[in-house]
Design a protein around this motif. Structure first.
Motif, PDB file in Angstrom:
ATOM      1  N   PRO A 161      44.169   7.612 -63.738  1.00  0.00           N
ATOM      2  CA  PRO A 161      42.887   6.934 -63.989  1.00  0.00           C
ATOM      3  C   PRO A 161      42.707   6.693 -65.477  1.00  0.00           C
ATOM      4  CG  PRO A 161      42.531   9.260 -63.609  1.00  0.00           C
ATOM      5  CD  PRO A 161      44.001   9.018 -63.392  1.00  0.00           C
ATOM      6  N   PRO A 162      41.670   5.974 -65.890  1.00  0.00           N
ATOM      7  CA  PRO A 162      41.429   5.763 -67.320  1.00  0.00           C
ATOM      8  C   PRO A 162      41.339   7.080 -68.077  1.00  0.00           C
ATOM      9  CG  PRO A 162      40.022   4.331 -66.017  1.00  0.00           C
ATOM     10  CD  PRO A 162      40.697   5.253 -65.049  1.00  0.00           C
ATOM     11  N   ALA A 163      41.834   7.076 -69.297  1.00  0.00           N
ATOM     12  CA  ALA A 163      41.919   8.311 -70.079  1.00  0.00           C
ATOM     13  C   ALA A 163      40.556   8.950 -70.302  1.00  0.00           C
ATOM     14  CB  ALA A 163      42.600   8.030 -71.415  1.00  0.00           C
ATOM     15  N   TYR A 164      39.504   8.142 -70.415  1.00  0.00           N
ATOM     16  CA  TYR A 164      38.189   8.719 -70.704  1.00  0.00           C
ATOM     17  C   TYR A 164      37.680   9.581 -69.551  1.00  0.00           C
ATOM     18  CZ  TYR A 164      36.060   5.059 -67.752  1.00  0.00           C
ATOM     19  OH  TYR A 164      35.709   4.255 -66.698  1.00  0.00           O
ATOM     20  N   LEU A 165      38.235   9.407 -68.353  1.00  0.00           N
ATOM     21  CA  LEU A 165      37.819  10.217 -67.214  1.00  0.00           C
ATOM     22  C   LEU A 165      38.514  11.576 -67.184  1.00  0.00           C
ATOM     23  CD1 LEU A 165      37.764   7.536 -64.351  1.00  0.00           C
ATOM     24  CD2 LEU A 165      35.811   8.511 -65.576  1.00  0.00           C
ATOM     25  N   THR A 166      39.646  11.682 -67.820  1.00  0.00           N
ATOM     26  CA  THR A 166      40.438  12.917 -67.747  1.00  0.00           C
ATOM     27  C   THR A 166      40.485  13.700 -69.053  1.00  0.00           C
ATOM     28  OG1 THR A 166      42.463  11.682 -68.287  1.00  0.00           O
ATOM     29  CG2 THR A 166      41.914  11.939 -65.953  1.00  0.00           C
ATOM     30  N   LEU A 167      40.063  13.089 -70.159  1.00  0.00           N
ATOM     31  CA  LEU A 167      40.241  13.738 -71.455  1.00  0.00           C
ATOM     32  C   LEU A 167      39.417  15.018 -71.579  1.00  0.00           C
ATOM     33  CD1 LEU A 167      41.529  13.702 -74.244  1.00  0.00           C
ATOM     34  CD2 LEU A 167      39.638  12.278 -75.038  1.00  0.00           C
ATOM     35  N   LEU A 168      38.141  14.971 -71.212  1.00  0.00           N
ATOM     36  CA  LEU A 168      37.286  16.148 -71.367  1.00  0.00           C
ATOM     37  C   LEU A 168      37.765  17.322 -70.519  1.00  0.00           C
ATOM     38  CD1 LEU A 168      34.802  17.432 -72.650  1.00  0.00           C
ATOM     39  CD2 LEU A 168      33.423  16.486 -70.779  1.00  0.00           C
ATOM     40  N   PRO A 169      38.058  17.140 -69.216  1.00  0.00           N
ATOM     41  CA  PRO A 169      38.592  18.270 -68.446  1.00  0.00           C
ATOM     42  C   PRO A 169      39.903  18.791 -69.014  1.00  0.00           C
ATOM     43  CG  PRO A 169      37.850  16.530 -66.970  1.00  0.00           C
ATOM     44  CD  PRO A 169      37.814  15.967 -68.360  1.00  0.00           C
ATOM     45  N   ALA A 170      40.758  17.885 -69.508  1.00  0.00           N
ATOM     46  CA  ALA A 170      42.039  18.321 -70.066  1.00  0.00           C
ATOM     47  C   ALA A 170      41.839  19.165 -71.319  1.00  0.00           C
ATOM     48  CB  ALA A 170      42.913  17.104 -70.376  1.00  0.00           C
ATOM     49  N   LEU A 171      40.934  18.750 -72.191  1.00  0.00           N
ATOM     50  CA  LEU A 171      40.668  19.528 -73.399  1.00  0.00           C
ATOM     51  C   LEU A 171      40.034  20.879 -73.061  1.00  0.00           C
ATOM     52  CD1 LEU A 171      39.385  16.754 -75.839  1.00  0.00           C
ATOM     53  CD2 LEU A 171      41.634  17.870 -75.806  1.00  0.00           C
ATOM     54  N   GLY A 172      39.234  20.907 -71.988  1.00  0.00           N
ATOM     55  CA  GLY A 172      38.684  22.188 -71.524  1.00  0.00           C
ATOM     56  C   GLY A 172      39.785  23.144 -71.108  1.00  0.00           C
ATOM     57  N   ILE A 173      40.812  22.609 -70.447  1.00  0.00           N
ATOM     58  CA  ILE A 173      41.959  23.440 -70.074  1.00  0.00           C
ATOM     59  C   ILE A 173      42.662  23.962 -71.326  1.00  0.00           C
ATOM     60  CG2 ILE A 173      44.265  23.367 -69.052  1.00  0.00           C
ATOM     61  CD1 ILE A 173      43.153  21.442 -66.962  1.00  0.00           C
ATOM     62  N   ALA A 174      42.847  23.085 -72.312  1.00  0.00           N
ATOM     63  CA  ALA A 174      43.537  23.497 -73.543  1.00  0.00           C
ATOM     64  C   ALA A 174      42.793  24.639 -74.232  1.00  0.00           C
ATOM     65  CB  ALA A 174      43.666  22.298 -74.492  1.00  0.00           C
ATOM     66  N   PHE A 175      41.479  24.505 -74.350  1.00  0.00           N
ATOM     67  CA  PHE A 175      40.693  25.547 -75.003  1.00  0.00           C
ATOM     68  C   PHE A 175      40.738  26.849 -74.200  1.00  0.00           C
ATOM     69  CE2 PHE A 175      36.630  27.815 -75.373  1.00  0.00           C
ATOM     70  CZ  PHE A 175      36.672  28.143 -76.718  1.00  0.00           C
ATOM     71  N   THR A 176      40.597  26.730 -72.886  1.00  0.00           N
ATOM     72  CA  THR A 176      40.583  27.927 -72.040  1.00  0.00           C
ATOM     73  C   THR A 176      41.926  28.624 -72.039  1.00  0.00           C
ATOM     74  OG1 THR A 176      38.928  26.878 -70.634  1.00  0.00           O
ATOM     75  CG2 THR A 176      40.072  28.778 -69.713  1.00  0.00           C
ATOM     76  N   TRP A 177      43.004  27.848 -71.945  1.00  0.00           N
ATOM     77  CA  TRP A 177      44.341  28.454 -71.953  1.00  0.00           C
ATOM     78  C   TRP A 177      44.578  29.186 -73.268  1.00  0.00           C
ATOM     79  CZ3 TRP A 177      47.598  29.623 -68.280  1.00  0.00           C
ATOM     80  CH2 TRP A 177      48.903  29.993 -68.608  1.00  0.00           C
ATOM     81  N   THR A 178      44.098  28.612 -74.369  1.00  0.00           N
ATOM     82  CA  THR A 178      44.262  29.251 -75.674  1.00  0.00           C
ATOM     83  C   THR A 178      43.434  30.524 -75.782  1.00  0.00           C
ATOM     84  OG1 THR A 178      44.637  27.086 -76.715  1.00  0.00           O
ATOM     85  CG2 THR A 178      44.045  28.913 -78.161  1.00  0.00           C
ATOM     86  N   SER A 179      42.154  30.438 -75.437  1.00  0.00           N
ATOM     87  CA  SER A 179      41.284  31.610 -75.568  1.00  0.00           C
ATOM     88  C   SER A 179      41.718  32.726 -74.628  1.00  0.00           C
ATOM     89  CB  SER A 179      39.826  31.215 -75.283  1.00  0.00           C
ATOM     90  OG  SER A 179      39.655  30.779 -73.949  1.00  0.00           O
ATOM     91  N   ASN A 180      42.132  32.387 -73.410  1.00  0.00           N
ATOM     92  CA  ASN A 180      42.607  33.411 -72.476  1.00  0.00           C
ATOM     93  C   ASN A 180      43.887  34.063 -72.986  1.00  0.00           C
ATOM     94  OD1 ASN A 180      41.633  32.117 -69.168  1.00  0.00           O
ATOM     95  ND2 ASN A 180      40.426  32.825 -70.898  1.00  0.00           N
ATOM     96  N   SER A 181      44.791  33.258 -73.530  1.00  0.00           N
ATOM     97  CA  SER A 181      46.056  33.801 -74.026  1.00  0.00           C
ATOM     98  C   SER A 181      45.841  34.743 -75.201  1.00  0.00           C
ATOM     99  CB  SER A 181      46.993  32.657 -74.441  1.00  0.00           C
ATOM    100  OG  SER A 181      47.336  31.840 -73.340  1.00  0.00           O
ATOM    101  N   LEU A 182      44.892  34.398 -76.082  1.00  0.00           N
ATOM    102  CA  LEU A 182      44.637  35.242 -77.246  1.00  0.00           C
ATOM    103  C   LEU A 182      43.878  36.505 -76.863  1.00  0.00           C
ATOM    104  CD1 LEU A 182      43.719  32.533 -79.906  1.00  0.00           C
ATOM    105  CD2 LEU A 182      45.833  33.856 -79.752  1.00  0.00           C
ATOM    106  N   GLU A 183      42.752  36.341 -76.191  1.00  0.00           N
ATOM    107  CA  GLU A 183      41.938  37.501 -75.832  1.00  0.00           C
ATOM    108  C   GLU A 183      42.596  38.334 -74.745  1.00  0.00           C
ATOM    109  OE1 GLU A 183      39.125  40.235 -76.342  1.00  0.00           O
ATOM    110  OE2 GLU A 183      39.451  38.457 -77.598  1.00  0.00           O
TER     111      GLU A 183
END
Length: 242
Positions: A161-183
């Motif tokens: 689908p258009p990138a604007y529909l998937t960008l926010l959920p994808a960035l949420g995954i990136a932040f969560t994967w990082t914070s979970n991995s660190l903490e």
């Protein structure tokens, strides 16, 4: 003796029908829309994997925290939406096998973490720390990666689908994967998995698989930068950030 000519059209009994075939129903109408379920799974993953921090202000109930009781819902929200995405995408046996293995690992790891963390909040000790911070986190996040691999195997080659529909959920995954991995103390494993999914995204960048790039490439940058900055991977709570 003459015969009466037939008034029936001279059409072969098994000839082609002149009735136009019905237009096929789009897969998204027949079987649901897997991208919507995938988006829901990504958003719920981002929200529920921060329950311990986000809902800490709710306080306690007896000797336990409200956040721990609400965290019981986490596997239901993440795994059921992931299963719905696989079902609506008509996933094959390989994807379902990965999902089942990942779901079992995810539930076991989350359950160990939740119980040990709750006990550790009331009565800290080495045993509670082992099951929460080491065993529970490694199993939980390994299960997360397996479920993500199942979704990728089933959906990566679908139209994007258009990138604007998937960008926010994808960035949420990136932040969560990082914070979970660190903490969670699993930074090295998290970095390796992020690299693998980013490479998978590059291979499928002309299809839906391209969402893996914004979902995991930022995690590579954040984890690497954090490790260089601190010459290791201390937990943010140890630094007083949380």
């Amino acid at each position: 003796m003459t015969s009466t000519p037939s008034t029936q059209p001279d059409t072969p009994p098994d000839g082609p029908s002149t009735t136009p075939p019905a237009a096929p129903t789009p897969p998204s109408h027949r079987h649901g829309h897997p991208v919507r379920w995938l988006t829901a799974c990504a958003l719920l993953y981002t929200l529920t994997h921060h329950i311990g921090f986000g809902l800490a202000g709710l306080g306690t109930v007896g000797r336990t925290r409200w956040a721990d009781w609400i965290d019981i819902l986490t596997p239901y929200t993440v795994l059921l939406t992931a299963a719905a995405a696989l079902h609506t995408a008509r996933a094959g046996r390989r994807a379902w096998t990965l999902y089942l293995l990942g779901a079992v690992t995810y539930v076991e790891g989350h359950g160990i973490h939740l119980a040990a963390n709750s006990v550790g909040n009331d009565a800290p000790g080495d045993v509670a720390h082992l099951w929460d911070e080491v065993t529970g986190h490694y199993l939980w996040y390994a299960g997360t990666a397996l479920v993500a691999a199942a979704l990728t195997a089933a959906l990566a080659h679908r139209p994007a689908p258009p990138a604007y529909l998937t960008l926010l959920p994808a960035l949420g995954i990136a932040f969560t994967w990082t914070s979970n991995s660190l903490e969670g103390g699993t930074a090295v494993m998290g970095l390796i998995i992020a690299i693998a999914f980013t490479a998978w995204g590059l291979r499928t960048r002309h299809h839906l698989g391209r969402v893996l790039i914004p979902a995991f490439a930022p995690a590579i940058v954040m984890l690497t930068g954090y490790g260089i900055w601190h010459q290791g991977f201390p937990q943010p709570t140890e630094l007083g950030w949380v």
